[in-house]
Design an enzyme around this catalytic site. Structure first.
Site: not given
Ligand code: ADP
Length: 218
Positions: A36-40, A42-43, A110
C-alpha cells in the site's frame, strides 16, 4: 526475475523439514505481504499483528521497508530497477523465514503488481503460502497522515520517484485481504487477519494469560 549467475550449485536438503519446524511451533508458516501507499498503515498493522500473534503463542517476524533498506538492501535506491531488486531480495528473505517455520510479516510499498506477483510465484513454486494484504488508503488520507513528513518533501520536489506523487502505485486485483484503513480501526484490521489465519488453518487460537503459559503450551 534475476538470472542465476553461479553454476554447479544445488539445493542441499536437511533432515528436518519445514513441516517438522511448524510442528514444534504449532503453526503453519506463511508470508503475509502488506502492500500500500506510504502512510497507509502497513507498519502499524504489522507491529500490532506481531503483538497479537505473540499473545496467542504464535511466532512471527517483521520485515520492514526502512529496516531492510538500512541493511541487506543498503546498496539499492528507488529507481524502477532498484525497487524491483529490493522486492526480489525481500521475497527471498521472507521465503527463508517461512521455511524456518515463522510467519513473516513483510511491509513494503511494493507498488508494482508484476513484482508482487513474482514474489507470490517464488513462494508457490516452493510450496509456501503467500497472503497478500492490500492496505488500502486514499492518497488524500495518507498525505494528511504523512507520519514521516515524506509527502511534504515529495510535493516540494525534495524526493523524486515518490509513490503516489510522481511514481505509480498499482493496486492488487485479487488480494487475499483488503483492509480499508481510512474506514477501519487498527484493532479491526488485526482481527480480520487473525480470523483469516484461523479460518485457513495457519493458527489455532491458544490465549496466553501468563508468560509461563508459553512454556507450558509448547
Ligand atoms: P506505512 O508503513 O504504510 O508507511 P505507517 O504504519 O508508518 O504506514 O503509518 C500509518 C499512520 O497512519 C500511523 O501514524 C497510524 O497511526 C495512522 N493510522 C490511522 N488510522 C489507521 C488505521 N486504521 N490503520 C493503520 N494505520 C492508521
Amino acid at each position: 526475475m534475476a538470472q542465476q549467475k553461479a553454476t554447479n550449485v544445488t539445493w542441499h536438503d536437511g533432515e528436518v523439514s519445514r513441516e517438522d519446524r511448524n510442528t514444534i511451533l504449532r503453526q503453519r508458516s506463511a508470508t503475509i505481504w502488506f502492500t500500500g501507499l506510504s502512510g497507509s498503515g502497513k507498519s502499524t498493522i504489522a507491529v500490532a499483528l506481531e503483538r497479537a500473534l505473540f499473545g496467542i503463542g504464535k511466532l512471527s517476524y517483521r520485515l520492514d521497508g526502512d529496516n531492510v533498506r538500512l541493511g541487506i538492501n543498503k546498496n539499492l535506491g528507488f529507481s524502477e530497477a532498484d525497487r524491483k531488486e529490493n522486492i526480489r531480495r525481500i521475497g527471498e528473505v521472507a521465503k527463508l523465514f517461512v521455511d524456518a517455520g515463522v510467519i513473516s510479516l513483510s511491509s513494503f510499498i511494493s507498488p508494482y503488481k508484476g513484482d508482487r506477483d513474482e514474489v507470490r510465484e517464488l513462494h508457490e513454486a516452493a510450496g509456501l503460502d503467500f497472503i497478500e494484504v492490500f492496505v488500502d488508503c486514499s492518497l488524500a488520507e495518507a498525505e494528511k497522515r504523512d507520519p514521516k513528513g515524506l509527502y511534504k518533501k515529495a510535493r516540494a520536489g525534495e524526493i523524486k520517484n515518490f509513490t503516489g506523487i510522481d511514481d505509480p502505485y498499482e493496486p492488487p486485483t485479487q488480494p487475499e485481504l483488503h483492509l480499508k484503513t481510512d474506514e477501519m480501526t487498527v484493532e479491526d484490521e488485526v482481527q480480520m487477519i487473525v480470523d483469516y489465519l484461523e479460518a485457513n488453518g495457519f493458527i489455532a487460537k491458544q490465549p496466553l494469560t501468563r508468560a509461563t503459559d508459553l512454556a507450558e503450551a509448547h
